[in-house]
Design an enzyme around this catalytic site. Structure first.
Site, PDB file in Angstrom:
ATOM      1  N   ARG A 275       0.806  -1.352   0.301  1.00  0.00           N
ATOM      2  CA  ARG A 275       0.086  -0.037  -0.314  1.00  0.00           C
ATOM      3  C   ARG A 275       0.869   1.444   0.121  1.00  0.00           C
ATOM      4  NH1 ARG A 275      -2.223  -0.271   6.223  1.00  0.00           N
ATOM      5  NH2 ARG A 275       0.233  -0.991   7.103  1.00  0.00           N
TER       6      ARG A 275
ATOM      7  N   GLU B 195      -2.622   7.026   7.491  1.00  0.00           N
ATOM      8  CA  GLU B 195      -1.828   7.138   7.639  1.00  0.00           C
ATOM      9  C   GLU B 195      -0.702   8.130   6.350  1.00  0.00           C
ATOM     10  OE1 GLU B 195      -0.419   3.675   9.449  1.00  0.00           O
ATOM     11  OE2 GLU B 195      -0.816   4.420  11.719  1.00  0.00           O
TER      12      GLU B 195
ATOM     13  N   GLU C 266      -6.920   3.581  15.839  1.00  0.00           N
ATOM     14  CA  GLU C 266      -6.610   1.979  16.289  1.00  0.00           C
ATOM     15  C   GLU C 266      -5.988   2.068  17.002  1.00  0.00           C
ATOM     16  OE1 GLU C 266      -4.326   1.819  12.507  1.00  0.00           O
ATOM     17  OE2 GLU C 266      -5.896   2.333  10.668  1.00  0.00           O
TER      18      GLU C 266
HETATM   19  C1  GAL Z   1      -1.544   0.840  11.121  1.00  0.00           C
HETATM   20  C2  GAL Z   1      -2.633   1.116   9.922  1.00  0.00           C
HETATM   21  C3  GAL Z   1      -3.621  -0.074   9.873  1.00  0.00           C
HETATM   22  C4  GAL Z   1      -3.205  -1.336  10.027  1.00  0.00           C
HETATM   23  C5  GAL Z   1      -2.308  -1.536  11.483  1.00  0.00           C
HETATM   24  C6  GAL Z   1      -1.731  -2.534  12.212  1.00  0.00           C
HETATM   25  O1  GAL Z   1      -0.197   1.654  10.810  1.00  0.00           O
HETATM   26  O2  GAL Z   1      -2.928   2.218  10.137  1.00  0.00           O
HETATM   27  O3  GAL Z   1      -4.207  -0.230   8.435  1.00  0.00           O
HETATM   28  O4  GAL Z   1      -1.580  -1.637   9.267  1.00  0.00           O
HETATM   29  O5  GAL Z   1      -0.900  -0.125  12.024  1.00  0.00           O
HETATM   30  O6  GAL Z   1      -0.755  -2.509  13.122  1.00  0.00           O
END
Ligand code: GAL
Length: 688
Positions: free
Chosen positions: A139, A178, A327
């Site tokens: 990605r 991100e 997240e």
């Molecule tokens: C973040 C990302 C998510 C996933 C996650 C795993 O950086 O936005 O898509 O990859 O990390 O920790």
């Protein structure tokens, strides 16, 4: 935490293929009231058969989950071929979520352009510094300056907004995911040159500000100016980062405008940042967002409350208002050195730290792992079989907590008397020329933050150009670049009665990353009544003694010289390299109605504890709680009904905490009392 993660993320990308107002509590046009605190998860319905969705949503509902963030990587499902949109599945998922009382944050999928797009239009792929185009299969492979790519982004965001902009169950948008990567292609370079031309007007001006006569770097045409790779001219490097920041802002603005055109204004727009990641200036990129959010991962090891708290405060400072933790890790990640699972109770402890520092939402990444794809080992709330993981009951408890006190915390936000200044320009400038490999400026920042945060219930971290009235104490641990307007802002703050504390390396450079033609702290030296004579990267510790006790300074020391008879030396160097012997290490001086202090040495914890106490006392900073046991954190959020204290026991033992006045614990439902006892990792939410 202090995000080594950003580095890891970048490395993975590069090398593997690679206030003060509360956050908007927007009105939804559905009848459903939004919760005071949101619990949520990243959900990827596109990875599962529709027949499974209801069971997932039911399990979410049982856990008290009130939002899912969806679609942020689903471009190939939403637009399987150029111009052929398929949102029916997504609309079904959104309405199914609604039936379970779960709101939706819609992610735009632009961090993951589909294969048809990048194969047909390879110019949309980003270029590595060595000229290689990044291949499909990971990605963030897009080129953020590419006009065609931006057009595709505009179109998908537009189509999504047309479809979901009035959907009552969609409460907000996350643009992309991100931001992290740059492109080094010729078109990006051309845009950078244009950007420089617009900023400097003439090459004479640019050459002068960057001192390009040095090493024959003088530019005769704009086209000669490169994108810096590796260490380069400090002026060029700084402007590249500023260009990147403006470019991410404009990249994002394309999608914001597309959404605004079709979406109800109640739908807010955010982006999920990565804490201390320094790839661009987050103040710039946040400017057009309604709210900031960030992705809070511990990585290896365990919760570090000061590190976490500091990152929350940083994120809150981007918009100077409450934020979301979009997240966070359900136990473990899959991308760190040792992907240990957090201890039982630690995930809940962490969630409350988020809320204490001004988050209005906590979202787990992710609900269930995809059976394939790169993140099979990451923590989830349900297993590949679709049944709850051992962590699930803890999340159920968080859901119950949020339901219990959501209304108590609704519309409240942290209000601080102390602000820290953080500038991306200074961050970059120091990191590019550390002068000693030991100079970890975030560790220096934290050496101030930790002891102060133990004494006060709230700290803001803000851009040095932010308004400072309302603060009693402003601490600038690493303010290396001091543009004139910032110096004026700081002087006005001190003149009006504030206390400004500067850390080492302050006031050394101008806004172009050139040395100031005066000694540190440059334009602040007259107010300080002192200046820095010389700086020393230390290979051996240097003793210091004075008002903050005896200690050993390591890593860095600056030799201060007093210029005013009333400048007071608070700490003095002992015998060491000869140059520093008996010289001032900390000087303070009254200026206007306030005070300015320069801490020239990197002091160890024992001295920092005393310094913090002195900073608080001498600045008149007040906190309701005093004598809080070590390892217990007090956070304050303020609303119309007054103060709400979130008290977190970060230790593994029960702790008795004396309260400043009789309070009720809204979480445990106890009556009014002047003392509480908190079990290991437990939390109290206290009101009058
Ligand atoms: C973040 C990302 C998510 C996933 C996650 C795993 O950086 O936005 O898509 O990859 O990390 O920790």
């Amino acid at each position: 935490m202090m995000r080594t993660r950003s580095l890891v993320v970048l490395c993975v990308l590069v090398f593997s293929c690679l206030l003060l107002s509360a956050a908007p509590v927007p009105q939804t046009s559905s009848n459903q009231q939004q919760p005071g605190l949101f619990l949520g998860t990243a959900w990827y319905p596109e990875q599962w058969p529709e027949s499974r969705w209801d069971a997932d949503l039911q399990l979410m509902q049982n856990a008290g989950i009130h939002f899912v963030r969806i679609a942020e990587f689903a471009w190939s499902t939403m637009e399987p071929q150029e111009g052929q949109y398929n949102f029916d599945w997504l609309e079904k998922a959104v309405s199914m979520a609604q039936k379970h009382g779960i709101f939706v944050v819609m992610g735009t999928p632009t961090a993951a352009p589909p294969a048809w797009l990048t194969s047909k239009y390879p110019e949309t792929l980003r270029m590595e510094p060595d000229g290689q185009l990044v291949k499909h299969g990971n990605r963030q492979h897009f080129d953020f300056t590419n006009a065609r790519y931006r057009e595709f982004c505009r179109q998908i965001a537009t189509e999504m907004a047309k479809r979901f902009g009035h959907n009552p169950n969609v409460i907000g948008w996350q643009i992309d995911n991100e931001y992290a990567t740059y492109s080094y292609d010729p078109e990006t370079q051309r845009q950078f040159q244009q950007w420089l031309k617009k900023k400097y007007g003439t090459l004479d001006s640019l050459n002068q500000h960057w001192t390009t006569a040095y090493w024959s770097q003088t530019y005769d045409t704009w086209e000669e100016i490169p994108i810096p790779v590796g260490y380069n001219n400090p002026g060029l490097m700084l402007e590249w980062k500023r260009f990147v920041s403006d470019t991410y802002r404009s990249y994002q603005k394309v999608q914001i405008d597309a959404i605004h055109q079709y979406a109800d204004p109640r739908q807010w727009i955010t982006h999920n940042f990565m804490g201390w990641f320094d790839g661009f200036d987050h103040y710039t990129v946040s400017a057009d967002l309604d709210m900031a959010s960030w992705d809070n991962y511990v990585g290896s090891g365990h919760l570090d409350p000061a590190g976490q708290g500091m990152t929350h405060d940083l994120t809150r400072g981007f918009k100077r208002k409450n934020f979301w933790v979009m997240e966070t890790q359900p136990g473990n990640v899959n991308w760190h050195a040792i992907n240990n699972v957090l201890d039982k109770g630690e995930v809940r402890e962490m969630a409350w730290g988020d809320i204490g520092h001004g988050a209005d939402a906590v979202g787990y990444w992710q609900w269930r792992s995809a059976l394939g794809g790169q993140e099979q080992y990451h923590g989830t709330l349900v297993g590949p079989d679709g049944t709850p993981m051992p962590l699930y009951p803890e999340v159920v408890q968080i859901g119950a907590d949020f339901a219990k006190v959501g209304d108590v915390l609704r519309g409240t936000s942290p209000v601080a008397q102390v602000a820290f200044l953080y500038s991306y320009d200074s961050r970059w400038a120091i990191d590019w020329q550390k002068h000693t490999k030991e100079y970890d400026q975030l560790a220096n920042f934290k050496s101030y933050y930790r002891p102060l945060r133990e004494l006060v219930d709230t700290i803001d971290i803000v851009n040095p150009s932010a308004p400072l009235d309302g603060y009693k104490l402003v601490v600038a641990p690493n303010l290396n670049l001091l543009p004139e307007p910032v110096a004026k802002n700081l002087l006005a703050f001190v003149q009006a009665g504030g206390h400004l504390v500067l850390g080492p390396r302050s006031g050394m450079k101008d806004e172009y990353n050139a040395l100031l033609p005066e000694r540190q702290p440059g334009p602040l030296a007259p107010a300080l009544g002192a200046h820095v004579e010389q700086y020393y990267a230390l290979d051996e510790p240097v003793p210091v003694a004075g008002d903050f006790g005896s200690a050993e300074s390591k890593i860095w020391a600056e030799l201060l010289k007093s210029d005013a008879p009333d400048a007071k030396t608070l700490e003095t160097y002992g015998k060491s390299n000869g140059w520093l012997d008996g010289q001032p290490a900390v000087i303070t001086h009254n200026y206007g109605k306030g005070t300015i202090t320069y801490v020239a040495a990197w002091l160890p914890d024992n001295a920092m504890n005393s310094l913090a106490k002195w900073m608080v006392d001498s600045s008149g900073v007040k906190s309701a709680f005093t004598n809080v046991p070590a390892g217990v954190e007090v956070c304050r959020r303020v609303g119309k009904a007054g103060d709400v204290f979130i008290v977190i026991n970060h230790t593994k033992q029960s702790q008795k905490i004396a309260l400043p006045y009789a309070m009720k614990d809204q979480l445990h439902g106890t009556g009014s009392s002047q003392e509480i006892e908190l079990q290991a990792r437990d939390v109290a939410v206290l009101t009058k």
